[in-house]
Enzyme design. Structure first.
Site, PDB file in Angstrom:
ATOM      1  N   GLU A   2      17.262 -19.143 -10.040  1.00  0.00           N
ATOM      2  CA  GLU A   2      15.822 -19.435  -9.940  1.00  0.00           C
ATOM      3  C   GLU A   2      15.611 -20.878  -9.474  1.00  0.00           C
ATOM      4  OE1 GLU A   2      13.645 -19.227 -13.611  1.00  0.00           O
ATOM      5  OE2 GLU A   2      11.704 -19.215 -12.588  1.00  0.00           O
ATOM      6  N   TRP A  21       2.750  -8.012   3.954  1.00  0.00           N
ATOM      7  CA  TRP A  21       3.511  -7.531   2.795  1.00  0.00           C
ATOM      8  C   TRP A  21       3.088  -8.161   1.474  1.00  0.00           C
ATOM      9  CZ3 TRP A  21       6.828  -3.433   3.136  1.00  0.00           C
ATOM     10  CH2 TRP A  21       7.097  -2.985   4.422  1.00  0.00           C
ATOM     11  N   ASN A  24      12.880   7.094  -0.662  1.00  0.00           N
ATOM     12  CA  ASN A  24      12.306   7.281   0.681  1.00  0.00           C
ATOM     13  C   ASN A  24      12.981   8.487   1.349  1.00  0.00           C
ATOM     14  OD1 ASN A  24      10.855   4.901   0.359  1.00  0.00           O
ATOM     15  ND2 ASN A  24      12.417   3.664   1.382  1.00  0.00           N
ATOM     16  N   GLU A  64       4.743   2.136   1.348  1.00  0.00           N
ATOM     17  CA  GLU A  64       5.727   1.721   2.357  1.00  0.00           C
ATOM     18  C   GLU A  64       6.065   2.856   3.320  1.00  0.00           C
ATOM     19  OE1 GLU A  64       8.990   0.026   0.038  1.00  0.00           O
ATOM     20  OE2 GLU A  64       7.914  -1.872  -0.106  1.00  0.00           O
ATOM     21  N   ASP A 111       7.782  -7.225  -6.654  1.00  0.00           N
ATOM     22  CA  ASP A 111       8.926  -6.400  -6.255  1.00  0.00           C
ATOM     23  C   ASP A 111      10.240  -7.071  -6.641  1.00  0.00           C
ATOM     24  OD1 ASP A 111      10.473  -4.484  -5.105  1.00  0.00           O
ATOM     25  OD2 ASP A 111       9.914  -4.896  -3.030  1.00  0.00           O
ATOM     26  N   ARG A 155      19.616  -0.890  -0.087  1.00  0.00           N
ATOM     27  CA  ARG A 155      19.776  -2.011  -1.040  1.00  0.00           C
ATOM     28  C   ARG A 155      21.041  -1.861  -1.887  1.00  0.00           C
ATOM     29  NH1 ARG A 155      16.526  -4.613   2.185  1.00  0.00           N
ATOM     30  NH2 ARG A 155      14.534  -3.551   2.351  1.00  0.00           N
ATOM     31  N   GLU A 201      18.865  -6.974  -5.136  1.00  0.00           N
ATOM     32  CA  GLU A 201      18.220  -7.062  -3.824  1.00  0.00           C
ATOM     33  C   GLU A 201      17.690  -8.468  -3.508  1.00  0.00           C
ATOM     34  OE1 GLU A 201      15.100  -4.223  -3.337  1.00  0.00           O
ATOM     35  OE2 GLU A 201      14.378  -5.129  -1.490  1.00  0.00           O
ATOM     36  N   ARG A 221       6.187   6.787  -9.524  1.00  0.00           N
ATOM     37  CA  ARG A 221       6.301   5.326  -9.402  1.00  0.00           C
ATOM     38  C   ARG A 221       4.944   4.677  -9.123  1.00  0.00           C
ATOM     39  NH1 ARG A 221       9.875   3.365  -5.298  1.00  0.00           N
ATOM     40  NH2 ARG A 221      10.833   1.813  -6.622  1.00  0.00           N
TER      41      ARG A 221
END
Ligand code: GCV
Length: 849
Positions: free
Chosen positions: A536, A567, A231, A312, A391, A189, A419, A345
């Protein structure tokens, strides 16, 4: 005596102007040995006298204090073209920097406050035996440095008044950025090139950019930086990597920025040779304790670990039936003897949810998992909570978990890298959204409990708390886009003081980043403030979130893509209505996770604010908003409004031409032009999708009607083949043409509209893997040519890469057209870019000039 060399003559102004221009021309490298853009620390240049003494002296010898002196010297020099001397002769007026203790022993007769917090500072003008002193006193060395930056910021933003004493302290102790860098130099990202920290599986040899980054962070009070992706973090605990991490820590230390890393909870098994990573296993505990010792032996001020587990695809304590508290405490106990902390987290959820289960709701996960564990975390654990329950979407309610942890430290995680909010190709200044989150009053225990005060630790009396900004800076100008730097700046400023307003911060940033020109500063501030609402409006209004495909690049429109998968970023639209029922009475029950007053507000359709209506409720398209408009009409209107607002950003920027460096001007201009075109892609995708889904026409007649549009699939084609675009809503009418003849293809239309002067836009797909070329002509006369040379996601034609080129004729005065004229686009493919074309559009010039 103050050094006023040449200032009156104006020579320095001229010299300065030339120097600034030269710096831009040389990519701001040579003259300063600075390897990356100084961005807001570049500082707009003032004409006039420095309003502070021209000698600066540090009372202590710590590296951070030396940094503080250097920053004052360089800051005054940048602003006024005249550098104070460092050192000081004890006889002249001077700026004195030091800790409280150092100041008291150097000036026992002068009073400084006794209550300065460790990272706080105090700046005051004082008289010492007839000498004018500007004193910058810190509660610690880090406080001294923050005071030095604050002094320069005050001067640069014209808010320095020597007669006013300044006392400041950060609102919260944890103020970190998280970088999601991989050891191979890629950044998850990240939208600005490769890592400044890593390459080829190890820490880079050249860490200049790391020092420069630490300087930027320190200038806004950020005191920690977690350098690797959450990750796949196991390799970061290998002994060789720890040696490299030590070099990063050493580079950031003079700026008071402490190193942290993400760790993989399965490391004892993955790299430690153990058979298990069960948090309750004594061998696992011993492994982590030894690993912490090893790290602290190299990095004595190591800040701590960040953990993503059971999320994830990352391993977690659930594998052994253990809880996040078990995992967090395991690490916390290894770090505690050294003073480190664990940022655990709360982004833990099941990404294999059943779309057909109307009770399934990803938004519930963090609260469901962490609230029952409240009070079970060790004192040096902080639960790191994304601002919303999903998210980093363009609009979400604040996470209810902030009110659900009363006996646990908590921090808010924000995303500086954009992102889901335009990936820095779109100007989206996020501070107004962050402010809404920080200011939101969760009404815990039926009293005023704004989120900012919860993470400051004030509400539940927690010693640790803070803000984490996922930054993902890279080697390509930190964030890739010059105006996106306002987000990094704003993050630091809000973590320091969440009571600042978004506009105040925008203006502060603009004042320091650009030359001091009132129109320029006002324009940039205005553009920044308009950008999030515009985004937006054209992406996902009424709380539908960013309507992109969560399984894809998270960039262009992908409305169906966010449904029918595990998801859980659903908006549940069908022929009857749209929105996700999260009420307690009939939905997933998510609304009930809030404290009673807020839960009651979201439970009822009547009291849910319009901007979150579809996050909490499923309603018919004809449901009337508080404004009186129907949901479907609002969707149409807001998308047209958003696209117009995006176009206006470019028009506003055009008014500062000549006031900024030409290269910077052109860079931003091109980005805003691209954004305006992509906003049309978003607008049309969502509008045509909702028109088809609802079957309800746009009362203003726009949806599905594009009077000036000439579809590629309707053209006389030579070499081009008609294709269905996936998802269908990403192309006008769902179709486009792609060139199947390597030497080139053409699409031709005969103009049947009124005679007049027009712009002609071409909507094409700029695919990865080649640079296709296009040319537009009218009656065989060349009008424009362009290349599909952007770097956009996806190798298939879709909303990620649908791009607009607008031909505006000679000097931008438009192109003459009359009925019967033949318009033609020639497309020449290159490698895997097939010069795909969606349509051309004849645009009226009315309202353009
Ligand atoms: C690092 C989102 C991003 C992931 C990221 C994740 C997280 O899902 O798309 O790339 O993983 O958030 O915050 O852990």
């Amino acid at each position: 005596m103050r050094n006023r060399r040449d200032l009156q003559s104006g020579k320095i102004d001229l010299f300065r102007a030339i120097a600034v221009a030269a710096l831009f021309a040389a990519g701001a490298i040579a003259a300063t040995a600075q390897t990356m853009d100084e961005t807001w620390l570049r500082h707009g240049y003032f004409h006039g006298f420095p309003p502070v003494p021209m000698h600066v002296r540090a009372l202590g010898h710590e590296p951070i204090e030396k940094t503080a002196v250097k920053e004052i010297v360089n800051g005054v020099d940048r602003l006024f073209g005249s550098a104070p001397s460092s050192g000081g002769d004890g006889a002249s007026d001077e700026i004195v920097v030091g800790t409280v203790q150092e100041f008291r022993s150097a000036y026992p007769k002068l009073n400084v406050p006794s209550t300065l917090s460790p990272e706080g500072f105090w700046i005051a003008e004082m008289d010492s035996a007839g000498r004018q002193l500007v004193v910058v006193v810190g509660g610690s060395e880090r406080g001294v440095l923050y005071g030095a930056f604050a002094l320069i910021r005050k001067i640069a933003t014209i808010s320095w008044n020597p007669k006013t004493t300044i006392t400041e302290a950060p609102a919260m102790p944890i103020r970190w950025t998280d970088e999601w860098d991989n050891a191979d130099g890629t950044i998850v990202r990240g939208y600005a090139g490769r890592s400044i920290f890593f390459e080829n599986g190890k820490v880079r040899d050249d860490l200049n950019a790391v020092g420069e980054y630490a300087r930027l962070l320190a200038s806004v009070g950020i005191n920690g930086c977690n350098v690797n992706n959450v990750n796949d973090a196991a390799p970061f605990l290998e002994p060789q990597m720890i040696q490299g991490l030590k070099r990063i820590a050493d580079t950031m230390r003079p700026w008071g920025v402490r190193l942290a890393i993400s760790v993989d909870i399965a490391s004892p098994q993955k790299i430690g040779g153990l058979k298990t990573f069960d948090p309750l296993d004594p061998a696992v505990q011993a492994w982590w304790a030894a690993k912490a010792d090893e790290i602290y032996a190299e990095i004595p001020d190591f800040a701590g670990f960040t953990v993503k587990a059971d999320s994830e695809g990352q391993a977690g304590p659930a594998s052994y039936g253990r809880s996040p508290a078990d995992a967090a405490n395991l690490l916390a106990r290894a770090l505690a003897p050294h003073g480190g902390v664990v940022l655990y987290r709360a982004f833990v959820y099941n990404n294999h949810l059943d779309y057909n289960d109307m009770k399934a709701d990803r938004a519930r996960a963090a609260y469901d998992i962490f609230h029952p564990l409240d009070g079970k975390f060790d004192a040096n654990v902080i639960v790191q909570i994304k601002y919303g329950p999903i998210d980093f979407q363009a609009r979400e309610p604040v996470s209810p978990l902030f009110a659900g942890l009363e006996k646990t430290n908590s921090a808010m995680e924000l995303q500086i890298t954009q992102e889901y909010t335009g990936q820095q190709r779109h100007l989206v200044y996020l501070a107004p959204m962050w402010k809404e989150m920080l200011d939101f009053d969760l009404r815990a225990e039926n009293r005023a409990t704004p989120v900012k005060e919860i993470i400051e630790g004030k509400i539940f009396n927690r010693p640790l708390g803070g803000m984490i900004g996922v930054s993902c800076v890279g080697r390509d100008g930190w964030l890739g886009s010059p105006l996106a730097m306002a987000n990094l700046y704003a993050f630091g400023r809000l973590a320091w003081d969440p009571n600042l307003t978004a506009e105040q911060i925008a203006e502060e940033w603009a004042r320091q980043t650009f030359i001091q020109d009132p129109h320029l500063i006002a324009t940039v501030t205005k553009m920044l403030m308009q950008s999030w609402p515009a985004y937006e409006h054209y992406t996902g209004p009424l709380g539908t979130q960013t309507l992109t495909d969560p399984t894809g690049s998270h960039y262009g429109p992908g409305i169906e893509g966010s449904e029918h998968n595990g998801w859980g970023q659903w908006h549940r639209d069908d022929a009857q209505g749209i929105g996700m029922d999260r009420s307690v009475a009939t939905g997933t029950g998510f609304a009930g996770q809030y404290p009673p007053e807020v839960a009651k507000m979201y439970e009822s359709l009547a009291t849910t604010p319009d901007n979150l209506l579809l996050f909490f409720h499923h309603v018919p398209y004809t449901y009337k908003l508080h404004s009186g408009e129907t949901v479907i009409q609002y969707i149409y209107d807001s998308h047209y409004q958003g696209a117009e607002e995006a176009a206006r950003l470019g028009e506003e920027w055009a008014t500062v031409k000549g006031k900024v460096d030409p290269r910077l001007y052109e860079d931003v201009r091109a980005r805003l032009e691209y954004q305006a075109g992509h906003a049309i892609v978003w607008r049309d995708a969502i509008v045509q999708y909702c028109l088809k889904e609802s079957g309800i026409p746009d009362a203003k007649g726009r949806a599905g009607h594009y009077p000036g549009r000439l579809e590629a699939e309707d053209a006389r084609l030579s070499g081009y083949k008609v294709i269905d675009v996936t998802p269908w809503e990403d192309a006008s009418g769902g179709k486009a043409v792609t060139c199947v003849t390597p030497t080139g293809c053409s699409a031709e239309w005969t103009y049947t509209g009124k005679a007049g002067r027009f712009d002609i836009a071409a909507q094409y797909f700029d695919l990865q893997g080649g640079v296709a070329h296009f040319a537009l002509d009218v009656n065989g006369k060349a009008i424009a040519a362009w290349s599909a040379d952007a770097t956009l996601p996806s190798g298939q034609p879709n909303g990620d890469n649908s791009t607009r080129f607008t031909a505006r004729g000679p000097d931008g005065r438009g192109i003459d057209l009359k009925p019967g004229d033949v318009l033609r686009v020639d497309g020449t493919p290159d490698a895997s870019d097939p010069a795909a074309l969606d349509y051309i559009e004849i645009e009226s010039l009315i309202g353009r000039d």
